[in-house]
Scaffold this motif. Structure first.
Motif, PDB file in Angstrom:
ATOM      1  N   GLY A  28       0.821  -1.211   0.000  1.00  0.00           N
ATOM      2  CA  GLY A  28       0.000   0.000   0.000  1.00  0.00           C
ATOM      3  C   GLY A  28       0.853   1.258   0.000  1.00  0.00           C
ATOM      4  O   GLY A  28       0.497   2.264  -0.637  1.00  0.00           O
ATOM      5  N   THR A  29       1.978   1.201   0.684  1.00  0.00           N
ATOM      6  CA  THR A  29       2.897   2.337   0.699  1.00  0.00           C
ATOM      7  C   THR A  29       3.496   2.558  -0.686  1.00  0.00           C
ATOM      8  O   THR A  29       3.583   3.693  -1.164  1.00  0.00           O
ATOM      9  N   VAL A  30       3.913   1.477  -1.342  1.00  0.00           N
ATOM     10  CA  VAL A  30       4.443   1.579  -2.706  1.00  0.00           C
ATOM     11  C   VAL A  30       3.394   2.237  -3.605  1.00  0.00           C
ATOM     12  O   VAL A  30       3.694   3.169  -4.360  1.00  0.00           O
ATOM     13  N   PHE A  31       2.153   1.773  -3.510  1.00  0.00           N
ATOM     14  CA  PHE A  31       1.071   2.335  -4.319  1.00  0.00           C
ATOM     15  C   PHE A  31       0.870   3.815  -4.018  1.00  0.00           C
ATOM     16  O   PHE A  31       0.833   4.651  -4.932  1.00  0.00           O
ATOM     17  N   ALA A  32       0.732   4.150  -2.745  1.00  0.00           N
ATOM     18  CA  ALA A  32       0.454   5.534  -2.356  1.00  0.00           C
ATOM     19  C   ALA A  32       1.567   6.476  -2.785  1.00  0.00           C
ATOM     20  O   ALA A  32       1.303   7.588  -3.285  1.00  0.00           O
ATOM     21  N   VAL A  33       2.804   6.051  -2.635  1.00  0.00           N
ATOM     22  CA  VAL A  33       3.926   6.929  -2.986  1.00  0.00           C
ATOM     23  C   VAL A  33       4.044   7.075  -4.504  1.00  0.00           C
ATOM     24  O   VAL A  33       4.374   8.154  -4.999  1.00  0.00           O
ATOM     25  N   LEU A  34       3.744   6.018  -5.248  1.00  0.00           N
ATOM     26  CA  LEU A  34       3.769   6.158  -6.706  1.00  0.00           C
ATOM     27  C   LEU A  34       2.651   7.101  -7.160  1.00  0.00           C
ATOM     28  O   LEU A  34       2.866   7.937  -8.050  1.00  0.00           O
ATOM     29  N   VAL A  35       1.483   6.997  -6.557  1.00  0.00           N
ATOM     30  CA  VAL A  35       0.391   7.917  -6.890  1.00  0.00           C
ATOM     31  C   VAL A  35       0.824   9.356  -6.599  1.00  0.00           C
ATOM     32  O   VAL A  35       0.641  10.256  -7.432  1.00  0.00           O
ATOM     33  N   LEU A  36       1.422   9.596  -5.451  1.00  0.00           N
ATOM     34  CA  LEU A  36       1.889  10.941  -5.102  1.00  0.00           C
ATOM     35  C   LEU A  36       2.955  11.418  -6.090  1.00  0.00           C
ATOM     36  O   LEU A  36       2.930  12.566  -6.539  1.00  0.00           O
ATOM     37  N   THR A  37       3.867  10.544  -6.450  1.00  0.00           N
ATOM     38  CA  THR A  37       4.909  10.895  -7.418  1.00  0.00           C
ATOM     39  C   THR A  37       4.261  11.259  -8.756  1.00  0.00           C
ATOM     40  O   THR A  37       4.635  12.254  -9.390  1.00  0.00           O
ATOM     41  N   TRP A  38       3.285  10.479  -9.186  1.00  0.00           N
ATOM     42  CA  TRP A  38       2.595  10.746 -10.452  1.00  0.00           C
ATOM     43  C   TRP A  38       1.812  12.055 -10.391  1.00  0.00           C
ATOM     44  O   TRP A  38       1.842  12.846 -11.332  1.00  0.00           O
ATOM     45  N   LEU A  39       1.122  12.284  -9.288  1.00  0.00           N
ATOM     46  CA  LEU A  39       0.335  13.508  -9.151  1.00  0.00           C
ATOM     47  C   LEU A  39       1.201  14.761  -9.221  1.00  0.00           C
ATOM     48  O   LEU A  39       0.778  15.789  -9.753  1.00  0.00           O
TER      49      LEU A  39
ATOM     50  N   ALA B 123       3.447  13.786 -13.570  1.00  0.00           N
ATOM     51  CA  ALA B 123       2.711  13.508 -14.802  1.00  0.00           C
ATOM     52  C   ALA B 123       1.391  14.281 -14.855  1.00  0.00           C
ATOM     53  O   ALA B 123       1.072  14.890 -15.883  1.00  0.00           O
ATOM     54  N   LEU B 124       0.618  14.262 -13.793  1.00  0.00           N
ATOM     55  CA  LEU B 124      -0.632  15.016 -13.801  1.00  0.00           C
ATOM     56  C   LEU B 124      -0.343  16.497 -13.993  1.00  0.00           C
ATOM     57  O   LEU B 124      -1.020  17.178 -14.761  1.00  0.00           O
ATOM     58  N   TRP B 125       0.671  16.993 -13.307  1.00  0.00           N
ATOM     59  CA  TRP B 125       1.075  18.386 -13.460  1.00  0.00           C
ATOM     60  C   TRP B 125       1.425  18.672 -14.925  1.00  0.00           C
ATOM     61  O   TRP B 125       1.000  19.683 -15.491  1.00  0.00           O
ATOM     62  N   PHE B 126       2.177  17.780 -15.556  1.00  0.00           N
ATOM     63  CA  PHE B 126       2.561  17.948 -16.960  1.00  0.00           C
ATOM     64  C   PHE B 126       1.328  17.934 -17.860  1.00  0.00           C
ATOM     65  O   PHE B 126       1.178  18.795 -18.736  1.00  0.00           O
ATOM     66  N   PHE B 127       0.431  16.959 -17.663  1.00  0.00           N
ATOM     67  CA  PHE B 127      -0.772  16.867 -18.488  1.00  0.00           C
ATOM     68  C   PHE B 127      -1.657  18.111 -18.355  1.00  0.00           C
ATOM     69  O   PHE B 127      -2.272  18.538 -19.331  1.00  0.00           O
ATOM     70  N   THR B 128      -1.743  18.682 -17.160  1.00  0.00           N
ATOM     71  CA  THR B 128      -2.600  19.851 -16.974  1.00  0.00           C
ATOM     72  C   THR B 128      -2.017  21.085 -17.652  1.00  0.00           C
ATOM     73  O   THR B 128      -2.732  22.043 -17.901  1.00  0.00           O
ATOM     74  N   ARG B 129      -0.742  21.064 -17.972  1.00  0.00           N
ATOM     75  CA  ARG B 129      -0.113  22.195 -18.628  1.00  0.00           C
ATOM     76  C   ARG B 129       0.035  22.023 -20.136  1.00  0.00           C
ATOM     77  O   ARG B 129       0.096  22.994 -20.876  1.00  0.00           O
TER      78      ARG B 129
END
Length: 179
Positions: free
Chosen positions: A153-164, A167-173
């Motif tokens: 769950g930690t691996v998942f949560a940290v990857l989501v945070l890293t992506w947010l 990648a999400l920042w990049f896509f929104t721009r």
């Protein structure tokens, strides 16, 4: 090995991996250029799409783990193909993150220019530490029964945070550039 010693061992290894990556990223002079782009138009596009593919596969990880642990509502016992799916989706997700991390650390470094960038730098390093701890925990006898689900769950949560924070920042721009 006692459960406490096993847990301490995996957490120490995970912390060491996290610190080593952070120190390297901070001490290394950022190259500012890509080593390779796998046919994408640039380093950021490559990192964004590989990270997004890894995120999708990590969602598969969570669903398949939930099914194997019989925590998926209404699914019943997992069929035999779920465990190999879990292993292969995790392995593939990890492989997809390697070129992303290499470029983050080598080309950009551990940055602290904004809160988002600092959070991303820390989360990226913690992801690999958590991953190392989880993989060691799978092989180390004596880990408490809740250890692997919490590490996963930690691996998942940290990857989501890293992506947010990337990648999400990049896509929104820039929209959804495919190349």
């Amino acid at each position: 090995m006692t459960p406490g010693a096993a847990l301490a061992a995996v957490l120490l290894v995970g912390a060491a991996v996290t610190v080593v990556l952070g120190v390297y990223g901070r001490a290394h002079g950022a190259a500012g250029r890509a080593l390779f782009t796998f046919g994408f138009s640039g380093m950021l596009q490559m990192k964004t799409w590989l990270a997004t593919a890894a995120l999708v596969l990590v969602v598969v990880q969570v669903v398949s783990a939930s099914w194997m642990w019989e925590r998926l509502p209404g699914a019943g016992a997992a069929p035999g193909w779920v465990a190999p799916l879990h292993r292969w989706s995790g392995s593939t997700a990890f492989v997809l993150t390697v070129p992303v991390a290499v470029h983050c650390l080598w080309a950009i470094g551990f940055e602290t220019t904004t809160t988002r960038v600092l959070l991303h730098s820390v989360a990226g390093c913690v992801f690999y530490g958590a991953y190392a701890a989880k993989m060691l925990g799978l092989r180390l006898p004596g880990l408490p029964g809740w250890g692997i689900p919490v590490l996963g769950g930690t691996v998942f949560a940290v990857l989501v945070l890293t992506w947010l924070t990337s990648a999400l920042w990049f896509f929104t721009r820039s929209g959804l550039p495919l190349t």
